[in-house]
Design an enzyme around this catalytic site. Structure first.
Site, PDB file in Angstrom:
ATOM      1  N   GLY A   1      62.900   8.325  -9.186  1.00  0.00           N
ATOM      2  CA  GLY A   1      61.635   9.049  -9.215  1.00  0.00           C
ATOM      3  C   GLY A   1      61.838  10.542  -9.399  1.00  0.00           C
ATOM      4  O   GLY A   1      62.608  11.164  -8.661  1.00  0.00           O
TER       5      GLY A   1
ATOM      6  N   GLY B   1      59.373  12.815  -9.164  1.00  0.00           N
ATOM      7  CA  GLY B   1      58.221  13.519  -8.613  1.00  0.00           C
ATOM      8  C   GLY B   1      58.662  14.633  -7.683  1.00  0.00           C
ATOM      9  O   GLY B   1      59.813  15.088  -7.711  1.00  0.00           O
TER      10      GLY B   1
ATOM     11  N   GLY C   1      59.244  14.627  -4.421  1.00  0.00           N
ATOM     12  CA  GLY C   1      60.304  14.259  -3.493  1.00  0.00           C
ATOM     13  C   GLY C   1      61.649  14.114  -4.169  1.00  0.00           C
ATOM     14  O   GLY C   1      62.673  14.595  -3.662  1.00  0.00           O
TER      15      GLY C   1
ATOM     16  N   GLU D   1      37.263  17.333  -6.283  1.00  0.00           N
ATOM     17  CA  GLU D   1      37.647  18.205  -7.390  1.00  0.00           C
ATOM     18  C   GLU D   1      37.180  17.639  -8.727  1.00  0.00           C
ATOM     19  O   GLU D   1      36.720  18.375  -9.602  1.00  0.00           O
ATOM     20  CB  GLU D   1      39.157  18.419  -7.372  1.00  0.00           C
TER      21      GLU D   1
ATOM     22  N   ASP E   1      55.456   9.398  -1.091  1.00  0.00           N
ATOM     23  CA  ASP E   1      54.354   8.445  -0.972  1.00  0.00           C
ATOM     24  C   ASP E   1      54.827   7.040  -0.639  1.00  0.00           C
ATOM     25  O   ASP E   1      54.072   6.243  -0.077  1.00  0.00           O
ATOM     26  CB  ASP E   1      53.556   8.405  -2.278  1.00  0.00           C
TER      27      ASP E   1
ATOM     28  N   ALA F   1      51.946  16.196  -1.797  1.00  0.00           N
ATOM     29  CA  ALA F   1      53.152  16.822  -2.327  1.00  0.00           C
ATOM     30  C   ALA F   1      54.002  17.539  -1.272  1.00  0.00           C
ATOM     31  O   ALA F   1      55.231  17.389  -1.268  1.00  0.00           O
ATOM     32  CB  ALA F   1      52.786  17.778  -3.455  1.00  0.00           C
TER      33      ALA F   1
END
Length: 442
Positions: free
Chosen positions: A21, A23, A25, A180, A310, A327
């Site tokens: 991953g 992302g 992390g 948002e 996550d 995040a």
């Protein structure tokens, strides 16, 4: 010197740390391991890192996809001990210490699983089929294409009922993403659709934010919840609290009370679960299909396997509540997992994860936001400026920061959006046409 018949000693092979991953992390772990005596291999199914907090702006034609994405190889090239592999991870053989991918097996000495999350439709296939998610760039572009196609169809639709449904945008979920997105939809209608489609009466256009509980932004203080709700309603968003969705259809939503909302666009912004990889691991899963980990972020049965972000289920944020899927948590978990690997290599004890809460914020359309950080609670323009600054600094790459800043400045001063293109992923999707009789049948 060794004799001709002797082999010179070879340098010891450094342990391999595989990170699944790219992302927040995964990249945080790779950065922390940059100077450690290990070889790092980062595996990801795309060749870019995406800054998902701004995904809703891609979906509403505010930013180009490339503005919030950055090549993983460009990020890793500054770290001499890190490499990248483009592959889809399908499972892990913990006994043999192998990661199973679509390009073959990859062995590891230590493993960090940071595959992120996906939309949770709670087993409702109808909702999964008809609602649009927003968890990656493909989905954001598909949503943008769909919204613009609805406007094109509405521009030539003679039936007022069908036209109204094509101009109704339903957002399910009153968390930061839903709030948002609802605000961005209203801005899109007011400042772009109204001018691009002068033949449309945009007073027919509706943005409906649907929340099952009695408040939006549940993790924020009550005063900021009220400020956000008031702002949304002032902008023209229809906020429906304590409204539970029962089902989705090609032409709208059915609620638990039996009522029906005709809408060609339904965005599912509620419910998040661990990445599908979690289901393939054969380990204990907590709520939201997240992998249960120890306070050291390892699997209970394997201290060489870490799960962060996550995907990880670890209680401690509040009693009986797992750390949120945001995040900042992923970044701090990635850093702690990397430090614990270094501790193992140095035969030192690992340290438990402790989250430092730096606050939260959400934007609500143009020039308004809510901010709760370090005891400071703000709403309105000052909070919006703080939101802009934090998100701009957090973007990866100087080029991306410049692109986003220029887009924001252009939108702010011209009340326009520059990415109103229908192409690429999902461009072929046709928005539903609501039949008058179908509406009455509900």
């Amino acid at each position: 010197m060794p004799s001709p018949n002797q082999t010179a000693p070879q340098p010891a092979t450094r342990p391999r740390v595989v990170i699944v991953g790219a992302g927040f992390g995964g990249l945080a772990a790779a950065r922390t391991l940059a100077n450690a005596p290990v070889e790092v291999l980062l595996i990801n199914r795309t060749n870019y890192h995406g800054f998902w907090p701004l995904l809703y702006q891609v979906a509403t034609a505010g930013l180009e996809p490339e503005s919030i994405a950055y090549p993983v190889r460009a990020i890793l090239r500054r770290y001499r001990n890190a490499n990248f592999l483009l592959a889809e991870v399908q499972g892990v053989d913990f006994t043999r210490r192998c990661v199973q991918t679509d390009v073959g097996e990859i062995s590891y000495d230590y493993l960090i699983l940071a595959a992120g999350s996906t939309t949770n439709f709670f087993g409702n296939n109808q909702i999964a089929r008809y609602a649009l998610g927003m968890k990656d760039l493909d989905e954001a572009q598909r949503l943008r294409n769909h919204v613009l196609l609805c406007c094109e169809r509405a521009a030539v639709e003679s039936d007022p009922t069908r036209r109204a449904a094509l101009l109704t945008f339903a957002v399910v979920g009153g968390g930061p993403t839903g709030v948002e997105l609802a605000g961005a939809f209203i801005e899109l209608i007011r400042h772009v659709i109204r001018r691009d489609y002068p033949m449309l009466d945009t007073r027919q256009a509706r943005v409906v934010l649907i929340e099952a509980t009695n408040h939006i932004l549940a993790s924020f203080p009550e005063s900021l919840q009220h400020a956000a709700l008031q702002r949304l309603r002032q902008m023209g968003v229809e906020v429906r609290l304590q409204t539970q969705v029962a089902d989705a259809h090609h032409d709208g939503l059915t609620f638990r009370d039996g009522s029906f909302l005709p809408a060609a666009t339904v965005v599912w912004a509620t419910g998040v679960r661990g990445a599908p990889l979690a289901d393939a691991l054969g380990v204990t899963l907590g709520r939201g299909a997240r992998v249960v980990v120890t306070p050291h972020l390892t699997l209970p049965a394997d201290e060489r396997v870490f799960v962060v972000g996550d995907m990880a289920y670890l209680e401690g944020y509040r009693p009986g509540v797992a750390y949120p899927m945001v995040a900042p948590v992923a970044i701090q978990m990635g850093e702690q997992a990397a430090r614990n690997i270094i501790a193992q290599l140095n035969h030192q004890p690992m340290l438990p994860f402790h989250y430092i809460d730096k606050g939260q914020m959400a934007t609500i359309g143009r020039s308004a936001a809510v901010l709760d950080a370090f005891g400071i609670r703000l709403s309105g323009w000052l909070a919006w400026v703080g939101w802009l600054f934090v998100h701009l600094i957090a973007l990866v790459g100087f080029r991306n920061r410049v692109l986003v800043l220029l887009n924001w400045a252009y939108s702010y001063f011209t009340y326009d959006r520059g990415v109103r293109l229908i192409f690429g992923v999902g461009a072929e999707r046709q928005p539903a046409v609501v039949e008058y009789d179908e509406v009455n049948d509900h």
